[in-house]
Write a protein that holds these residues in place. Structure first.
Motif, PDB file in Angstrom:
ATOM      1  N   TYR A  35     -29.622  41.175  58.248  1.00 57.83           N
ATOM      2  CA  TYR A  35     -29.708  40.907  59.685  1.00 57.83           C
ATOM      3  C   TYR A  35     -28.602  41.670  60.425  1.00 57.83           C
ATOM      4  N   ALA A  36     -27.368  41.538  59.950  1.00 56.76           N
ATOM      5  CA  ALA A  36     -26.230  42.218  60.577  1.00 56.76           C
ATOM      6  C   ALA A  36     -26.395  43.732  60.518  1.00 56.76           C
ATOM      7  N   ARG A  37     -26.887  44.229  59.397  1.00 52.27           N
ATOM      8  CA  ARG A  37     -27.065  45.684  59.226  1.00 52.27           C
ATOM      9  C   ARG A  37     -28.103  46.232  60.204  1.00 52.27           C
ATOM     10  N   LEU A  38     -29.205  45.504  60.371  1.00 53.05           N
ATOM     11  CA  LEU A  38     -30.241  45.951  61.308  1.00 53.05           C
ATOM     12  C   LEU A  38     -29.717  45.956  62.748  1.00 53.05           C
ATOM     13  N   ILE A  39     -28.947  44.939  63.108  1.00 55.30           N
ATOM     14  CA  ILE A  39     -28.342  44.896  64.444  1.00 55.30           C
ATOM     15  C   ILE A  39     -27.362  46.057  64.613  1.00 55.30           C
ATOM     16  N   GLU A  40     -26.496  46.261  63.612  1.00 55.27           N
ATOM     17  CA  GLU A  40     -25.510  47.357  63.642  1.00 55.27           C
ATOM     18  C   GLU A  40     -26.159  48.710  63.853  1.00 55.27           C
ATOM     19  N   ASN A  41     -27.276  48.931  63.185  1.00 53.07           N
ATOM     20  CA  ASN A  41     -27.957  50.227  63.246  1.00 53.07           C
ATOM     21  C   ASN A  41     -28.912  50.353  64.421  1.00 53.07           C
ATOM     22  N   GLY A  42     -28.980  49.336  65.274  1.00 54.73           N
ATOM     23  CA  GLY A  42     -29.795  49.417  66.475  1.00 54.73           C
ATOM     24  C   GLY A  42     -31.292  49.277  66.249  1.00 54.73           C
ATOM     25  N   PHE A  43     -31.683  48.690  65.113  1.00 52.95           N
ATOM     26  CA  PHE A  43     -33.107  48.531  64.812  1.00 52.95           C
ATOM     27  C   PHE A  43     -33.826  47.759  65.911  1.00 52.95           C
ATOM     28  N   ASP A  44     -33.183  46.708  66.408  1.00 48.72           N
ATOM     29  CA  ASP A  44     -33.808  45.886  67.441  1.00 48.72           C
ATOM     30  C   ASP A  44     -34.109  46.688  68.701  1.00 48.72           C
ATOM     31  N   GLU A  45     -33.212  47.562  69.102  1.00 50.96           N
ATOM     32  CA  GLU A  45     -33.423  48.377  70.295  1.00 50.96           C
ATOM     33  C   GLU A  45     -34.407  49.517  70.029  1.00 50.96           C
ATOM     34  N   ASP A  46     -34.278  50.177  68.897  1.00 57.73           N
ATOM     35  CA  ASP A  46     -35.148  51.311  68.591  1.00 57.73           C
ATOM     36  C   ASP A  46     -36.608  50.917  68.465  1.00 57.73           C
ATOM     37  N   PHE A  47     -36.880  49.739  67.934  1.00 59.03           N
ATOM     38  CA  PHE A  47     -38.253  49.319  67.672  1.00 59.03           C
ATOM     39  C   PHE A  47     -38.720  48.153  68.542  1.00 59.03           C
ATOM     40  N   GLY A  48     -37.905  47.733  69.496  1.00 60.84           N
ATOM     41  CA  GLY A  48     -38.276  46.621  70.366  1.00 60.84           C
ATOM     42  C   GLY A  48     -38.525  45.347  69.585  1.00 60.84           C
TER      43      GLY A  48
END
Length: 76
Positions: A35-48
């Motif tokens: 979860y932290a890694r995905l947030i760090e790498n901007g997954f949430d923003e990149d993929f909505g």
């Protein structure tokens, strides 16, 4: 743009109303590290993505909330 903040799900999610959103998917993540890694790498923003940390076996309210997000907001 998605806000980076967390919240706990209430035990009764049936009467919950949703605000406008720009999310495309909801993703349940079992481990805190991922979860932290995905947030760090901007997954949430990149993929909505709406990321939900389920902490192993999720509580019933968390499962209900994910189901409601899928149905009401037409997310994948």
């Amino acid at each position: 743009m998605l806000e980076r903040r967390g919240t706990r799900f209430l035990s009764n999610v049936e009467n919950m109303q949703f605000l406008d959103h720009d999310a495309k998917i909801v993703m349940a993540i079992e481990t805190g590290g991922m979860y932290a890694r995905l947030i760090e790498n901007g997954f949430d923003e990149d993929f909505g993505a709406l990321l939900v940390h389920i902490k192993g076996q999720p509580a019933r309210s968390t499962r209900r909330m994910i189901k409601k997000l899928n149905k009401k907001l037409n997310l994948l």
